[in-house]
Design a protein around this motif. Structure first.
Motif, PDB file in Angstrom:
ATOM      1  N   GLY B 182       0.817  -1.216   0.000  1.00  0.00           N
ATOM      2  CA  GLY B 182       0.000   0.000   0.000  1.00  0.00           C
ATOM      3  C   GLY B 182       0.845   1.257   0.000  1.00  0.00           C
ATOM      4  N   GLN B 183       0.207   2.354   0.320  1.00  0.00           N
ATOM      5  CA  GLN B 183       0.885   3.646   0.270  1.00  0.00           C
ATOM      6  C   GLN B 183       2.067   3.714   1.221  1.00  0.00           C
ATOM      7  N   GLN B 184       3.073   4.425   0.806  1.00  0.00           N
ATOM      8  CA  GLN B 184       4.292   4.523   1.597  1.00  0.00           C
ATOM      9  C   GLN B 184       4.128   5.409   2.824  1.00  0.00           C
ATOM     10  N   GLN B 216      -2.553   2.687  -3.587  1.00  0.00           N
ATOM     11  CA  GLN B 216      -3.573   2.734  -2.548  1.00  0.00           C
ATOM     12  C   GLN B 216      -3.864   1.308  -2.092  1.00  0.00           C
ATOM     13  N   HIS B 217      -4.722   1.195  -1.128  1.00  0.00           N
ATOM     14  CA  HIS B 217      -5.002  -0.143  -0.614  1.00  0.00           C
ATOM     15  C   HIS B 217      -6.040  -0.911  -1.415  1.00  0.00           C
ATOM     16  N   PHE B 242       4.526 -11.245  -3.427  1.00  0.00           N
ATOM     17  CA  PHE B 242       4.079 -11.063  -2.047  1.00  0.00           C
ATOM     18  C   PHE B 242       3.246  -9.785  -2.042  1.00  0.00           C
ATOM     19  N   VAL B 243       1.997  -9.913  -1.655  1.00  0.00           N
ATOM     20  CA  VAL B 243       1.097  -8.763  -1.697  1.00  0.00           C
ATOM     21  C   VAL B 243       0.734  -8.354  -0.271  1.00  0.00           C
ATOM     22  N   GLY B 244       0.893  -7.075  -0.007  1.00  0.00           N
ATOM     23  CA  GLY B 244       0.896  -6.579   1.357  1.00  0.00           C
ATOM     24  C   GLY B 244      -0.429  -6.325   2.035  1.00  0.00           C
ATOM     25  N   ASN B 245      -1.551  -6.552   1.381  1.00  0.00           N
ATOM     26  CA  ASN B 245      -2.822  -6.479   2.112  1.00  0.00           C
ATOM     27  C   ASN B 245      -3.929  -7.184   1.355  1.00  0.00           C
ATOM     28  N   VAL B 270       1.584 -14.949  -2.169  1.00  0.00           N
ATOM     29  CA  VAL B 270       1.338 -14.930  -0.732  1.00  0.00           C
ATOM     30  C   VAL B 270       0.654 -13.614  -0.406  1.00  0.00           C
ATOM     31  N   GLY B 271      -0.426 -13.698   0.331  1.00  0.00           N
ATOM     32  CA  GLY B 271      -1.129 -12.484   0.733  1.00  0.00           C
ATOM     33  C   GLY B 271      -0.865 -12.153   2.187  1.00  0.00           C
TER      34      GLY B 271
END
Lengths: 334, 334
Positions: B182-184, B216-217, B242-245, B270-271
């Motif tokens: 997502g956003q930094q 964005q998320h 690898f996805v962060g959300n 991987v989530g």
DNA sequence: CATCTCAATGTAATCGTTTGCAATCAGTTT
DNA sequence: AAACTGATTGCAAACGATTACATTGAGATG
């Protein structure tokens, strides 16, 4: 927190004038008003809602009780209500009944003391009774109806939706169509079952009790019901399922997978209520879509209508839409 | 609504005695107490919370601002908070920032007037600034941190979780591992990116900016980022993501499907954050699971700690868990 | 029997607003 | 100049609870 007294003192006026300067600017001379505004600004003054509500006997809050905030459908309802209420400057007290009448009763009791000006509720089986403790409160029932004659209602056309779902399956050639719905004391379950009946009868098929199941709204009830129906011997087993709500649909799909049934080759499924899950599962699910967010918005608007004194309860019914995706197809010859 | 005056009159005592009979039974003679109780019962008396709070300067409410109530993770956070607060007799004001700092600012302003005794917030990039208008309010930041030194925090081990996810992929033999976060300006995104870095470095791989995307998320940001990464020429294209959300993971999976990539044969994913969607998608998703409900519960408990005067802000970090399902496997030879 | 004690109750102030009513004052009108 | 007007402002009473302080009275104590 600074109070209006502080503002008044700083602006060198009485509290009365300070109050008027802030909430009825036209009653106050220009210069004074500016002084008060500036003082308020400087102190970061924010009126104490409690004191104001107490005096005005108007809290500008509404209560909202949904049955299950974890269910995306209810979350959307809640968002629709809350966004709309906020636009009008109202704050929403959100409670969760978790489908339990006792929890709902507690929520209503808590709510009472906070003097909401209206209540929107997704009823459980106890609602009609519980609302008696709030005889003069405007109430809108959302999604389901409790039979309370005082309340306005905002619902979807469950009978029509269920009928469309069943018609779709019949049109594909299915003759043994299973039904899975929620508890019989929830209006939506009853109405969806009625729509299913109507469709069968209209097609000259006789509804068959062995093909119908009802349970709680939960995923595992859906899965249990589906497992029962799908474990019947080949010739009797339904070739299609109409499942009456989103949670149970998930359960039904998983049960079908568990039993190694391919969708739609071995089994067609139609769900009630669209969701991202329905859109992205494999195969994408054919559903009866409901305008969830709009339901919330309309419920809130109905409530504001009542607050403004639109005397009699109103009943709004939104329509549903059959969205054909890939979980339905013609029955396998068997 | 009947007031304590009515109760007092019916029980033939003063309001003081009536009040005491109801909230400090031990201060009142048995007989009187019973009379008052009965009168209250008869009238269906419910204390006016506004008046009480005004006098006691204690509202027994807390504020909760989540970033997106439609996101099941946030819905779970909210439920954890609300259930816990309710147990303690506190009412929760729930607001939604929709990830927008301005909406958050409005929510905070509205909240202010209602004098909550504490605030739990899933911060946006504006939170640190907005909280300055509430200098003395106990605050717990949930899931993310805003850098506000006053606030307690309840988070998960994002670095560790991301590291575990990446290690898992490396262990399977992947060398070109894409990152989507997502956003930094949101702490979780930064930390998860750091964990990913750590893992790569520890394995002697050099993090490569072309393989990293942030947005964005939302689902479509995830989908856009994944499409970009996966459209790279065969030898450069990542073999794993690898996805962060959770929202972005949905987008990434759909993008992969769109491009005709098989999971996990052509692409491992991987989530971060488990969900029903992750469990039931095909193939079931390998994830870093977070204890969402417990996060809410702990945040609420932290807040009550602060309310009871546990002076200094505390920082609680819960651990995550790698759940290996079927969306990850060894890379395809290419 | 006078006094003391203490439990039970009542009186009235308080929380922070809003608002009905009264007071003030400047500018007209007669 | 007296009376009237109308716009500004202030005074004080509400809203419904809690609670500090005062009062009462019955039983214990000397």
């Amino acid at each position: 927190m600074s109070s209006i007294q502080d503002v008044a003192a700083l602006a060198k006026v009485s509290t009365a004038t300070a109050s008027r300067a802030l909430s009825r600017p036209e009653m106050v001379a220009d210069g004074t008003r500016k002084r008060v505004m500036k003082a308020a600004q400087q102190l970061g003054y924010q009126p104490n809602v409690l004191a104001r509500s107490l005096r005005q006997r108007e809290t500008r809050t509404i209560g909202l009780i949904v049955a299950d905030i974890l269910n995306p459908f209810h979350a959307l309802l809640a968002k629709g209500v809350q966004d709309t209420a906020e636009e009008q400057g109202y704050v929403t007290f959100l409670f969760n009944s978790d489908e339990q009448p006792e929890k709902e009763a507690r929520a209503i009791d808590t709510l009472r003391g906070h003097l909401p000006q209206g209540l929107i509720v997704v009823p459980t089986s106890g609602t009609r009774e519980h609302l008696k403790t709030l005889p003069n409160l405007p109430v809108v029932e959302l999604d389901r109806v409790s039979g309370n004659p005082q309340a306005s209602t905002v619902t979807v056309d469950n009978v029509g939706g269920a009928r469309a779902a069943t018609d779709h399956l019949i049109g594909l050639g299915h003759r043994r169509i299973g039904l899975i719905v929620g508890q019989q004391d929830i209006s939506t379950a009853v109405e969806r079952q009625a729509g299913y009946h109507d469709a069968l009868k209209a097609a000259g098929l006789s509804p068959c009790p062995e093909l119908m199941r009802s349970g709680q709204h939960r995923e595992d009830d859906g899965s249990r019901a589906a497992t029962e129906l799908l474990s019947m011997p080949a010739g009797q087993r339904p070739t299609a399922l109409f499942v009456g709500n989103n949670e149970m649909t998930v359960g039904a799909v998983l049960a079908a997978r568990e039993l190694g049934l391919r969708i739609p080759e071995d089994l067609s499924i139609v769900g009630f209520d669209d969701s991202r899950w329905a859109q992205t599962m494999l195969p994408p699910l054919t559903v009866i879509a409901q305008p969830a967010y709009e339901l919330g918005v309309h419920a809130c608007e109905q409530l504001f209508g009542l607050l403004r004194g639109a005397g009699r309860p109103a009943h709004l019914q939104l329509s549903t839409e059959l969205i054909i995706r890939h979980s339905t197809g013609p029955p396998h010859r068997s």
